[in-house]
Design an enzyme around this catalytic site. Structure first.
Site, PDB file in Angstrom:
ATOM      1  CB  SER A  33      -0.858  -0.051   1.216  1.00  0.00           C
ATOM      2  OG  SER A  33      -1.466   1.311   1.285  1.00  0.00           O
ATOM      3  N   GLY A  71     -16.556   7.668   3.652  1.00  0.00           N
ATOM      4  CA  GLY A  71     -17.900   7.234   3.188  1.00  0.00           C
ATOM      5  C   GLY A  71     -17.775   7.211   1.486  1.00  0.00           C
ATOM      6  CD  GLU A  75     -16.983  -4.422   1.770  1.00  0.00           C
ATOM      7  OE1 GLU A  75     -17.417  -3.318   2.268  1.00  0.00           O
ATOM      8  OE2 GLU A  75     -16.294  -3.921   0.839  1.00  0.00           O
ATOM      9  CG  ASP A 127     -20.212   1.104  -1.539  1.00  0.00           C
ATOM     10  OD1 ASP A 127     -21.276   1.932  -1.756  1.00  0.00           O
ATOM     11  OD2 ASP A 127     -19.894   0.926  -0.324  1.00  0.00           O
TER      12      ASP A 127
END
EC number: 2.7.1.6
Length: 379
Positions: free
Chosen positions: A61, A119, A155, A167
């Site tokens: 990352s 969000g 998820e 999403d």
């Protein structure tokens, strides 16, 4: 030498990107098999990827530039086996394997300008960019909606977050210049032009930069309350409650909390229908009151707002915004604000001043530009 080469000793074979999203309207309706209207943001998570000859995923990352890559054994993948952020891409590899798709090892270095904890679906973007890269490198030929479904399974079943499909479908399938009108029951979808500039409008995102601790577990609790409401009403999902029959349905519910949850979901589905009708009629300006109405429902009936989000909405509307509401799961994160083009800067300033007056950290304000879904990018 690129960072990818320094980390993994080999050059990347390709670059992929998947966007974050905001949801124009249709909040907490996706896991009730209802309607949503997201748009993809220009902010993305990018992945440089190279294949490996073994059965390992090595993941790095850009948010942790000095950390060693996380190593994941594809042969040992199981829910709960990978902690932290790496669970999301590892979960995608697991979901692909569970669906019968053969994938090999890969080195993946991620970089992102999607704000985390705001969000804006950074987790879905991370899943979708991984799915698309592995799909392309493995020659699997899976369409975007399948990649979205697999990302959702990652998820839900690997990471353990009971999210709906909104999403992932937004990140995988959106089209630049459009909002996605999505039926989450069958994934039927239509790309609706959202050319705000034609009407002299801007859609702002206000990231409050807060995330309240009681958000932990609250999403799953809201979903369970919706399922309880559907069971009490004898329907598979709250999507199946007709808005015209809502008042009668509510009288059959004895739990006042469940009653409020049901009222939000059913009225929110109707708000999506009203917004799509206005956009189809070329009346984007008129959706503003529906955004504010939706926020009130999320605040009062679904109880997923927070003082900072309420402050954004109140300050923006007081400053002359056409409408505003929280977006995403709630308890912090971001709100969207629909404004006239010439009032955008003043509205942002008004919101920042209200935060400052209350001793709150300055929110981040930027424009939501409807952008493309996940794609491979020329290097």
């Amino acid at each position: 030498m690129t960072d990818h080469e320094r980390l993994f000793g080999t050059a990347p074979e390709g670059l992929w990107a998947a966007p974050g999203r905001v949801n124009l309207i249709g909040e907490h309706t996706d896991y009730n098999e209802g309607y949503v209207m997201p748009l993809a943001l220009p902010q993305t998570i990018k992945a440089l990827v190279s294949r490996r000859p073994d059965r390992l995923l090595r993941l790095h990352s850009g948010h942790e530039p000095d950390a060693e890559p996380v190593t994941v054994d594809l042969a040992a993948l199981a829910p709960g086996a990978v902690p932290g952020w790496a669970a999301y891409p590892a979960g995608v590899a697991w979901a692909l394997a569970e669906a019968g798709h053969e994938i090999g090892g890969a080195n993946i270095s991620f970089d992102s300008d999607v704000p985390t904890g705001a969000g804006l679906s950074s987790s879905a973007a991370l899943e979708v960019v991984t799915a698309l890269a592995l799909n392309d490198l493995g020659g699997l030929g899976l369409p975007p909606e399948t990649l979205a479904r697999l990302s959702q399974r990652a998820e839900n079943d690997f990471v353990g977050v009971p999210s709906g499909i909104l999403d992932q479908m937004a990140s995988a399938c959106c089209v630049a210049g459009h909002v996605l009108h999505l039926d989450t029951r069958d994934l039927g979808r239509r790309h609706v032009p959202f050319a705000m500039a034609v009407e002299g409008l801007r859609l702002l995102v206000v990231d409050t930069r807060v995330k309240h601790a009681h958000a932990d577990g609250a999403y799953a609790k809201r979903r369970a309350e919706c399922e309880a409401g559907a069971a009490a009403l004898g329907v598979p999902f709250l999507r199946d409650v007709d808005h015209d029959d809502l008042d009668a349905a509510l009288t059959r519910l004895t739990d006042p909390v469940v009653r409020r949850r049901v009222r939000h979901v059913v009225t929110e589905d109707r708000r999506v229908e009203r917004v799509i009708a206005l956009l189809d009629a070329g009346r984007a300006r008129d959706i503003g009151p529906l955004l504010t109405e939706g926020h009130a429902s999320l605040r009062d009936d679904f109880e997923v707002s927070c003082p900072e989000l309420d402050l954004v909405v109140a300050a923006a509307v007081d400053a002359g915004a056409l409408g505003a509401r929280m977006t995403g799961g709630g308890f912090g994160g971001s709100a969207i604000v629909l404004v006239d083009e010439d009032a955008a800067e003043a509205t942002g300033t008004a919101v920042r001043e209200e935060f400052a007056a209350r001793g709150l950290a300055a929110p981040r304000v930027f424009e939501a530009i409807p952008s493309a879904g996940a794609q491979r990018i020329p290097m």
